[in-house]
Design a protein around this motif. Structure first.
Motif, PDB file in Angstrom:
ATOM      1  N   ALA B 219       1.038  -1.410  -0.177  1.00  0.00           N
ATOM      2  CA  ALA B 219      -0.556   0.386  -0.075  1.00  0.00           C
ATOM      3  C   ALA B 219       0.761   0.867   0.074  1.00  0.00           C
ATOM      4  CB  ALA B 219      -0.706   0.205   0.767  1.00  0.00           C
ATOM      5  N   PHE B 220       2.041   1.380   1.194  1.00  0.00           N
ATOM      6  CA  PHE B 220       2.712   2.039   0.932  1.00  0.00           C
ATOM      7  C   PHE B 220       3.240   2.698  -0.431  1.00  0.00           C
ATOM      8  CE2 PHE B 220       2.992   2.426   5.506  1.00  0.00           C
ATOM      9  CZ  PHE B 220       2.482   2.913   6.104  1.00  0.00           C
ATOM     10  N   ARG B 221       3.930   1.308  -0.900  1.00  0.00           N
ATOM     11  CA  ARG B 221       4.892   1.852  -2.323  1.00  0.00           C
ATOM     12  C   ARG B 221       3.749   2.651  -3.067  1.00  0.00           C
ATOM     13  NH1 ARG B 221       8.045  -3.795  -2.034  1.00  0.00           N
ATOM     14  NH2 ARG B 221       9.842  -2.538  -0.937  1.00  0.00           N
ATOM     15  N   ALA B 222       2.705   2.018  -3.004  1.00  0.00           N
ATOM     16  CA  ALA B 222       1.161   2.278  -4.404  1.00  0.00           C
ATOM     17  C   ALA B 222       1.729   4.185  -3.691  1.00  0.00           C
ATOM     18  CB  ALA B 222      -0.123   1.599  -4.152  1.00  0.00           C
ATOM     19  N   GLN B 223       0.764   4.237  -2.724  1.00  0.00           N
ATOM     20  CA  GLN B 223       0.952   5.477  -2.202  1.00  0.00           C
ATOM     21  C   GLN B 223       2.092   6.811  -3.047  1.00  0.00           C
ATOM     22  OE1 GLN B 223      -0.525   6.599   1.122  1.00  0.00           O
ATOM     23  NE2 GLN B 223      -0.608   8.552   1.469  1.00  0.00           N
ATOM     24  N   VAL B 224       3.310   5.549  -2.532  1.00  0.00           N
ATOM     25  CA  VAL B 224       3.926   6.617  -2.974  1.00  0.00           C
ATOM     26  C   VAL B 224       4.023   7.075  -4.766  1.00  0.00           C
ATOM     27  CG1 VAL B 224       7.045   6.955  -2.634  1.00  0.00           C
ATOM     28  CG2 VAL B 224       5.242   6.508  -0.900  1.00  0.00           C
ATOM     29  N   ASP B 225       4.608   5.645  -5.278  1.00  0.00           N
ATOM     30  CA  ASP B 225       4.843   5.499  -6.797  1.00  0.00           C
ATOM     31  C   ASP B 225       3.498   7.086  -7.076  1.00  0.00           C
ATOM     32  OD1 ASP B 225       5.651   4.385  -8.649  1.00  0.00           O
ATOM     33  OD2 ASP B 225       3.905   3.371  -9.283  1.00  0.00           O
ATOM     34  N   ALA B 226       2.118   6.299  -6.909  1.00  0.00           N
ATOM     35  CA  ALA B 226       1.394   7.527  -7.256  1.00  0.00           C
ATOM     36  C   ALA B 226       1.030   9.046  -6.810  1.00  0.00           C
ATOM     37  CB  ALA B 226      -0.109   7.321  -7.085  1.00  0.00           C
TER      38      ALA B 226
END
Lengths: 435, 435
Positions: B219-226
């Motif tokens: 989830a954190f990776r997805a948030q940072v990515d976006a």
């Protein structure tokens, strides 16, 4: 009205940034269920009354983002997310307790199922509506129960936000109030309105050097002349005894009602009843108001009061201005999910509920179970979860009369200690059947 | 929006029946002044902050009754009164405290002068706006003062009526909050918005059989990515220490902020700061939230917290959800009038006010005096009463930045004990010069 903000923008920014991140990594399409529930009732309360369902359903079709809203969103969202919101219409399913149903800690009051994108954006709007309306209805029901069969008038508009006032009048009406002073609530929801009289109207009749009792008599005559003897005269601007004498002098013994808005209401109600009867105005009713709450209403039960006007305590939820409901993700692609934050645990999985009762109708227990798997029970029981929205279409028409009946029957179904105003435990226990 | 009710109908029925009676007997044309004031501050508070002025002024031109409204009014009002309201536009004068000004018991916050007909109908709308907005701003100012120079984010929309939420965000901003989560407030009033992250977004990344820490990292990776590394990651869905490690693993040491929303915030803030520093994320900020109020904010002053998110206590006025302001007739055709109801006395006569200060700027006394007759004083003083409306035309443009500055300078001007959060007397005494 002041360029009203579109319903879509009645939302916290983080829901839309989470949506952006979920659209970006493809998780926005996962099938989810969010549950709206209260972890606990307000301190010491024994039951709550669900309200807001009808308002959510009527607002849902307007949960949109127009060009103007999208212009704002484009300042912090990527074009794909803005494009998604420009076309947004809720396409999921909503199940929940009917408006007017009692609820207890952990009752799955609302269950919203659809793609994550569909469900996440409704969080703030759904919570705002339910937290406000439920807080008011829950306090109002205690007042209705305290007043026994005597009518209550909601008069609290001036003590709350001007638009919240309309919703508060609606919630109070659902809980069993007879009428509201708020004309917007009559216009918007057809709720009966009532009105009495203002201290300002009496004082408006002041003449240079004229004594108070002459001012008052002139005002009462003017009011009766314009509005008829069935009107309600406000008798406490100066002296209540003189006020009552002036009221009957102005209107005769057919005077509709007198209102007392200050002072020791119990003592005054008795004195005024005696005075009215002595003057032959035996059918003139007594309306009391002035910082009433459920406790002072109960304390006036033995007095000759015909109706109660309630303001501040009603619109502020009588000490609990918000219902503390939360909106939590409980299921993703069929898997129950739950967070583990201290003191804020949730129970995973999509749920439904039913309520058990004795053959007499007195309720004994609420059972929350995994959706679609109701427990076997020999006792009389009633399903609490109903279909509200299917594929984005509202399938349950809001019905204020039905909600009022549901509150009335709900109060009737409580075990006697459940109606106590004193602090206590929830009136019935709730059993949670795990997934 | 749901056929919004016109501002004219945001009114209690009795104001219009009183108007009918006054039109009938000719007293509707008498020249009157109504005063909006609070008899007392909420229990133990030392000052209040006026808010709502700007919203009243922007709503005033819309205080009208259209055909539809008149259709409703005709059910209980005579044709002359309905005709009068069909053409209604407020034509009087309004004076009052500037928005953001401090107030004390008896401060003449608003003074509405005109015919009785002009003034009486504004009662509910004016009180609704001021009672709501002032309650929020007054609580918010205590939180701002408790946080010292650390920024506060208003996050309470979900705990109050959806339209009240927009006004609450505005009132909090006036009181000194840095931002709101409410997009409607940005759209309507240009208030800066901020957002963090949701527990739901983390749990959305659950995979069958996958442990919590893997879910969170995804989830954190997805948030940072976006949303980029400057985003705020919510680290308390499962375990805070693992959450912080995952956050830095996902975003690197340039991570904008972490948010802690539950648990022992003081302890966690210290642990998380140490952990972040140890990982090299020395510039990553710590945002805390979770049932904060002015007392818990003050208690966190010694901890490494960079900003506070405040919800429920803000939008419910931290125990005082309404400011208890009243709207009372004080003058008729130049004669002071007052009622004598027990515990609800008013002081007659149209009034103005000024505030005395020491040469250092610390305020010492508020003086309320008959309009047009300011007392002579050798001390530095500042007039509090300003012209807002003349002959129905708004002459003072709402200015949120000015209101914010006025709150900030007002808090700065209080004697030190006035900023105490504990129960006490009003920070300065008020002298009432009789008519």
């Amino acid at each position: 009205m002041n360029e009203p903000v579109l319903a879509g923008l009645l939302t916290d920014r983080y829901e839309l940034t989470m949506l952006a991140a979920a659209l970006h990594d493809g998780t926005a399409n996962r099938r989810t269920t969010f549950e709206l529930f209260a972890r606990r009732l307000p301190d010491g309360r024994r039951y709550g009354v669900v309200a807001g369902t009808g308002r959510l359903l009527e607002t849902l079709p307007q949960f949109r983002f127009d060009d103007d809203a999208c212009g704002l969103l484009a300042r912090f969202l990527d074009p794909d997310t803005v494009g998604y919101l420009r076309d947004f219409r809720f396409g999921g399913d909503i199940d929940g307790y009917a408006e007017g149903e009692l609820y207890f800690p952990g009752s799955p009051v609302l269950s919203v199922t659809g793609s994550f994108a569909d469900c996440v954006v409704l969080e703030t709007l759904a919570l705002s509506i339910f937290n406000h309306d439920t807080a008011i209805a829950s306090a109002a029901a205690r007042m209705v129960s305290a007043a026994e069969d005597r009518p209550l008038i909601e008069m609290g508009s001036r003590r709350t936000h001007e638009r919240a006032a309309v919703a508060a009048a609606r919630a109070a009406y659902i809980a069993g109030f007879a009428a509201t002073s708020n004309l917007g609530a009559q216009r918007r929801y057809g709720i009966p309105t009532e009105g009495t009289a203002a201290h300002a109207f009496t004082m408006l009749h002041t003449r240079e050097g004229g004594p108070a009792e002459i001012t008052e008599l002139a005002a009462f005559r003017a009011q009766v002349d314009a509005l008829g003897a069935a009107t309600t005269l406000l008798v406490d601007t100066y002296d209540v005894t003189t006020g009552v004498a002036n009221a009957v002098a102005a209107a005769g013994t057919e005077l509709g009602a007198v209102r007392i808005d200050s002072g020791e209401l119990a003592v005054l109600a008795r004195q005024v009843r005696e005075q009215l009867d002595g003057l032959g105005a035996t059918r003139t009713r007594i309306v009391v108001s002035g910082d009433l709450d459920e406790f002072s209403i109960a304390a006036l039960r033995a007095e000759p009061v015909d109706s109660f006007g309630v303001g501040t305590s009603l619109v502020t939820g009588s000490g609990a201005p918000t219902a503390s409901m939360v909106y939590k993700l409980v299921e993703v692609d069929g898997m129950p999910v739950q967070k583990r934050s201290s003191h804020k645990e949730t129970r995973g999985g999509r749920k439904e509920a039913l309520r058990l009762a004795r053959p007499t109708g007195t309720i004994t227990e609420e059972v929350v179970y995994p959706a679609g798997r109701p427990p076997q029970t020999a006792e009389p029981c009633r399903a609490l979860t109903t279909a509200l929205v299917r594929g984005g279409e509202v399938v349950s028409r809001p019905d204020l009369a039905a909600a009022r009946e549901l509150v009335a029957s709900g109060l009737h179904s409580l075990p006697w200690e459940g109606l106590n105003l004193s602090h206590g435990e929830p009136a019935i226990p709730t059993t949670h059947i795990p997934t």
